[in-house]
Design an enzyme around this catalytic site. Structure first.
Site, PDB file in Angstrom:
ATOM      1  N   LYS A 115       1.515 -31.815  75.358  1.00 27.90           N
ATOM      2  CA  LYS A 115       1.941 -33.078  75.956  1.00 27.90           C
ATOM      3  C   LYS A 115       1.166 -33.419  77.217  1.00 27.90           C
ATOM      4  CE  LYS A 115       6.325 -33.782  73.865  1.00 27.90           C
ATOM      5  NZ  LYS A 115       7.751 -33.565  73.834  1.00 27.90           N
ATOM      6  N   LYS A 216       6.489 -38.004  57.777  1.00 27.39           N
ATOM      7  CA  LYS A 216       7.950 -38.033  57.861  1.00 27.39           C
ATOM      8  C   LYS A 216       8.416 -39.339  58.505  1.00 27.39           C
ATOM      9  CE  LYS A 216       9.242 -36.163  62.317  1.00 27.39           C
ATOM     10  NZ  LYS A 216      10.061 -37.355  62.594  1.00 27.39           N
ATOM     11  N   LYS A 219      11.487 -42.182  64.377  1.00 22.25           N
ATOM     12  CA  LYS A 219      12.044 -43.357  65.044  1.00 22.25           C
ATOM     13  C   LYS A 219      11.000 -44.060  65.890  1.00 22.25           C
ATOM     14  CE  LYS A 219      15.005 -40.457  67.801  1.00 22.25           C
ATOM     15  NZ  LYS A 219      14.132 -39.518  68.526  1.00 22.25           N
TER      16      LYS A 219
HETATM   17  P1  ATP Z   1       9.997 -39.324  67.467  1.00 25.48           P
HETATM   18  O1  ATP Z   1       9.232 -40.243  66.577  1.00 25.48           O
HETATM   19  O2  ATP Z   1      10.289 -39.905  68.821  1.00 25.48           O
HETATM   20  O3  ATP Z   1       9.460 -37.925  67.521  1.00 25.48           O
HETATM   21  P2  ATP Z   1      11.932 -38.447  65.543  1.00 25.48           P
HETATM   22  O4  ATP Z   1      12.492 -39.418  64.564  1.00 25.48           O
HETATM   23  O5  ATP Z   1      10.890 -37.492  65.064  1.00 25.48           O
HETATM   24  O6  ATP Z   1      11.444 -39.261  66.807  1.00 25.48           O
HETATM   25  P3  ATP Z   1      13.169 -36.482  67.228  1.00 25.48           P
HETATM   26  O7  ATP Z   1      13.882 -36.963  68.437  1.00 25.48           O
HETATM   27  O8  ATP Z   1      11.801 -35.902  67.336  1.00 25.48           O
HETATM   28  O9  ATP Z   1      13.160 -37.665  66.136  1.00 25.48           O
HETATM   29  O10 ATP Z   1      14.114 -35.442  66.487  1.00 25.48           O
HETATM   30  C1  ATP Z   1      15.533 -35.552  66.470  1.00 25.48           C
HETATM   31  C2  ATP Z   1      16.063 -34.635  65.385  1.00 25.48           C
HETATM   32  O11 ATP Z   1      15.868 -35.233  64.098  1.00 25.48           O
HETATM   33  C3  ATP Z   1      15.339 -33.293  65.322  1.00 25.48           C
HETATM   34  O12 ATP Z   1      16.275 -32.290  65.024  1.00 25.48           O
HETATM   35  C4  ATP Z   1      14.354 -33.484  64.197  1.00 25.48           C
HETATM   36  O13 ATP Z   1      13.990 -32.260  63.631  1.00 25.48           O
HETATM   37  C5  ATP Z   1      15.140 -34.365  63.224  1.00 25.48           C
HETATM   38  N1  ATP Z   1      14.266 -35.214  62.418  1.00 25.48           N
HETATM   39  C6  ATP Z   1      13.329 -36.066  62.899  1.00 25.48           C
HETATM   40  N2  ATP Z   1      12.731 -36.737  61.896  1.00 25.48           N
HETATM   41  C7  ATP Z   1      13.300 -36.292  60.740  1.00 25.48           C
HETATM   42  C8  ATP Z   1      13.099 -36.612  59.354  1.00 25.48           C
HETATM   43  N3  ATP Z   1      12.202 -37.516  58.981  1.00 25.48           N
HETATM   44  N4  ATP Z   1      13.842 -35.954  58.426  1.00 25.48           N
HETATM   45  C9  ATP Z   1      14.753 -35.046  58.814  1.00 25.48           C
HETATM   46  N5  ATP Z   1      14.992 -34.695  60.103  1.00 25.48           N
HETATM   47  C10 ATP Z   1      14.285 -35.320  61.072  1.00 25.48           C
HETATM   48 MG    MG Z   2       9.876 -36.109  66.485  1.00 29.52          MG
END
Ligand code: ATP
Ligand code: MG
Length: 349
Positions: A115, A216, A219
């Site tokens: 990071k 994947k 968000k």
């Molecule tokens: P960002 O894009 O900001 O990284 P993100 O959608 O990846 O957001 P995180 O905040 O990184 O979300 O993760 C929150 C939780 O959701 C974590 O436990 C992560 O492992 C899970 N998670 C994130 N994306 C997925 C997905 N596509 N499928 C299943 N679990 C997910």
């Molecule tokens: Mg993430």
């Protein structure tokens, strides 16, 4: 009684991927173990301010906790829900642990290295210090199990190292969290049978991006059509499913290698309709009409969202504030007890 501890970041609204991969498994874990374990569910709002926040942290917290209840979290006296910033002992222990952690071991943290490498001026000291705050989050509560994805294993090991070193010097002050390998074994009790395993999610489940199913669902993705948000209207969500990228093979198969888009939809259909994946695959396999299949998935997703949102909306803000007040009273007492032991051991009290 052993303690399971988990933090839920509330920097923004969550996707269906976050819901299925993180929130729902946590609810299942809590419901399974809350008769015999303390379940600490905390909102790491001090971690949140390391990066930008969409919306209002307080409102985001209330909304997300409604989601936990709507997803079936059964509240009992072993479940403790609290906001990190409401328990000053987190910051205090973090400072103390800072002074018992070498620069060398903190600089070795891969996540910090990743990071911080791009842009020095956007890297705040919080990004560097974050694993030590995480150690305080864990050690204050004598936590044994901390379900996290593989991306957090190094921080868990750091926590163990700091605690072991501290205990060698001052006696049995901290409970050492379980070894990573044992944490993994424990987390496997949660694992589903989906073959789409993601080492970065505690549940191992990975929902794919609807537009680009090689990736994947995230968000932070710029494309609205790539992700289903838990606050999407049922009609919006159905539309996104109908326009999801598939392939031109005209043959429905569960095969993430060659047909990631179709496989993702099969997986979503199974999870949201609460059917075994094998049943869903059997029903649709080798059919050529993607349109019919997509209509089915779209209707499952929109029914699910409409039901879920009705449940969440029926929970009052006050219900959540009462839960937090209870959790924060418990956490304050427990954390202050540990902090006092630490302060005494090093001569501050
Ligand atoms: P960002 O894009 O900001 O990284 P993100 O959608 O990846 O957001 P995180 O905040 O990184 O979300 O993760 C929150 C939780 O959701 C974590 O436990 C992560 O492992 C899970 N998670 C994130 N994306 C997925 C997905 N596509 N499928 C299943 N679990 C997910
Ligand atoms: Mg993430």
């Amino acid at each position: 009684m052993k303690t399971i501890l988990t933090g839920i970041r509330i920097n923004s609204e969550i996707t269906l991927g976050n819901f299925l991969g993180a929130l729902l498994p946590m609810v299942r874990l809590a419901n399974k173990y809350s008769e015999t374990h303390h379940i600490n569910i905390f909102i790491p709002d001090l971690h949140s301010i390391i990066s930008s926040i969409d919306g209002d942290l307080k409102q985001n917290t209330i909304r997300e906790l409604k989601y936990y209840l709507a997803a079936g979290l059964k509240i009992n006296s072993n479940i403790h829900i609290y906001r990190q910033s409401y328990i000053p002992a987190h910051s205090e222990l973090c400072w103390i642990l800072d002074c018992y952690t070498s620069m060398g071991e903190a600089l070795r943290m891969t996540q910090y290295k990743e990071k911080s490498q791009n842009n020095d001026s956007s890297t705040n000291v919080g990004i560097f210090n974050y694993p030590i705050l995480m150690a305080a989050d864990i050690l204050l509560y004598d936590a044994n199990f901390v379900p996290v994805g593989e991306d957090q294993f190094q921080h868990l090991e750091l926590t163990r190292n700091i605690a072991e070193r501290f205990n060698r010097k001052y006696g049995e002050i901290f409970t050492i969290p379980e070894k990573t390998a044992d944490q993994v074994k424990f987390m496997e009790t949660l694992n589903n049978t989906f073959s789409n395993r993601d080492k970065d999610t505690p549940s191992g489940l990975r929902i794919r991006d609807l537009q680009n199913p090689e990736k994947k669902m995230s968000k932070s993705s710029d494309s609205d059509n790539s992700k289903i948000m838990m606050s999407d209207t049922p009609a919006q969500a159905a539309k996104k499913i109908m326009s999801a990228t598939t392939d031109s093979l005209a043959n429905i198969n569960f095969d993430f290698q060659n047909q990631p888009g179709i496989s993702n939809l099969l997986q979503i259909e199974a999870l949201l309709s609460d059917q075994p994946l094998a049943t869903v695959i059997k029903k649709w396999s080798n059919q050529s009409r993607y349109g019919d299949f997509k209509k089915q998935v779209a209707s499952t997703v929109s029914d699910f969202l409409s039901d879920f949102q009705t449940k969440a909306d029926s929970i009052s803000d006050q219900t959540i504030l009462d839960l937090l007040a209870e959790g924060e009273a418990y956490a304050t007492q427990k954390a202050n007890q540990t902090l006092l032991k630490v302060q005494k051991s090093i001569g501050l009290r």
